[in-house]
Design a protein around this motif. Structure first.
Motif, PDB file in Angstrom:
ATOM      1  N   GLU A   1     -29.245 -24.161 -48.512  1.00 31.92           N
ATOM      2  CA  GLU A   1     -30.374 -23.239 -48.368  1.00 31.92           C
ATOM      3  C   GLU A   1     -29.896 -21.832 -48.019  1.00 31.92           C
ATOM      4  O   GLU A   1     -30.381 -20.846 -48.571  1.00 31.92           O
ATOM      5  CB  GLU A   1     -31.320 -23.764 -47.292  1.00 31.92           C
ATOM      6  CG  GLU A   1     -32.622 -23.017 -47.205  1.00 31.92           C
ATOM      7  CD  GLU A   1     -33.571 -23.730 -46.274  1.00 31.92           C
ATOM      8  OE1 GLU A   1     -33.657 -23.299 -45.099  1.00 31.92           O
ATOM      9  OE2 GLU A   1     -34.210 -24.701 -46.708  1.00 31.92           O
TER      10      GLU A   1
ATOM     11  N   PHE B   1     -30.335 -18.294 -50.108  1.00 33.24           N
ATOM     12  CA  PHE B   1     -30.846 -17.050 -49.527  1.00 33.24           C
ATOM     13  C   PHE B   1     -29.853 -15.905 -49.751  1.00 33.24           C
ATOM     14  O   PHE B   1     -30.239 -14.804 -50.119  1.00 33.24           O
ATOM     15  CB  PHE B   1     -31.097 -17.209 -48.034  1.00 33.24           C
ATOM     16  CG  PHE B   1     -32.280 -18.074 -47.674  1.00 33.24           C
ATOM     17  CD1 PHE B   1     -33.081 -18.660 -48.638  1.00 33.24           C
ATOM     18  CD2 PHE B   1     -32.583 -18.307 -46.354  1.00 33.24           C
ATOM     19  CE1 PHE B   1     -34.155 -19.458 -48.303  1.00 33.24           C
ATOM     20  CE2 PHE B   1     -33.660 -19.099 -45.996  1.00 33.24           C
ATOM     21  CZ  PHE B   1     -34.450 -19.679 -46.976  1.00 33.24           C
TER      22      PHE B   1
ATOM     23  N   ILE C   1     -36.835 -14.018 -47.272  1.00 33.25           N
ATOM     24  CA  ILE C   1     -36.622 -14.043 -48.718  1.00 33.25           C
ATOM     25  C   ILE C   1     -37.435 -12.943 -49.393  1.00 33.25           C
ATOM     26  O   ILE C   1     -36.931 -12.205 -50.225  1.00 33.25           O
ATOM     27  CB  ILE C   1     -37.009 -15.414 -49.304  1.00 33.25           C
ATOM     28  CG1 ILE C   1     -36.058 -16.475 -48.812  1.00 33.25           C
ATOM     29  CG2 ILE C   1     -37.030 -15.396 -50.819  1.00 33.25           C
ATOM     30  CD1 ILE C   1     -34.639 -16.263 -49.224  1.00 33.25           C
TER      31      ILE C   1
END
Length: 181
Positions: free
Chosen positions: A46, A50, A128
């Motif tokens: 993850e 990002f 994000i």
């Protein structure tokens, strides 16, 4: 002004390099842990995702500053210097409008996701969507500067063409094959 632009470009390049290095370390480390020790870092994929998003958006700012984005200029090359300037101004105004839409959408999504967090890292999802704000503001400044130089400066018609042919690149710049162009 040029000194500030050089400092900002240097900071962006460092951030891009840091993102790429950290992303590579996280993914490689996770692969080694999975195959060698049958375990892994749950948040590494993850976080790498990002970092990749941030790296791409920051790279888009640098590419705009260096006129490295793709473009089609078959028609513009055939125009007179006056019409090249008109087309340049219109295209940059369209880019500014698009950047405004990205800014508006990113701002809305950032606010909407302030309380939402990513499942593995726990980072707010606004992290994000916030890069859209950074990118649109950064690119907007570059486009506004280019517009100012086109309207009030003394740029020639050839300087207004945003794309470059490989023949237009400096002879000492290496191409992707390891040779020179």
């Amino acid at each position: 002004m040029e000194k500030a632009a050089k400092v900002v470009r240097h900071i962006l390049n460092i951030a891009i390099a840091f993102s790429l290095a950290l992303m590579s370390i996280l993914v490689f480390g996770n692969v080694v842990l999975r195959y060698a020790f049958n375990s892994g870092i749950t948040w590494s994929e993850e976080m790498a995702r990002f970092l990749f998003i941030w790296m791409v958006f920051l790279g888009a700012i640098v590419a705009l500053k260096e006129n490295e984005h793709l473009g089609v200029d078959m028609l513009v090359r055939k125009l007179s210097a006056r019409w090249k300037k008109v087309v340049y101004v219109i295209s940059n105004l369209l880019i500014l409008y698009t950047l405004w839409l990205v800014l508006e959408g990113s701002w809305g999504m950032t606010q909407l996701n302030m309380d939402s967090s990513a499942p593995a890292t726990g980072l707010p999802l606004s992290f994000i969507y916030g890069i859209g704000i950074v990118m649109s503001v950064g690119m907007g400044i570059i486009v506004l500067r280019n517009l100012y130089q086109a309207v009030f400066g003394n740029k020639s018609g050839d300087e207004l063409i945003m794309t470059r042919e490989s023949e237009d690149l400096p002879a000492d710049r290496p191409d992707s094959q390891g040779g020179t162009t």
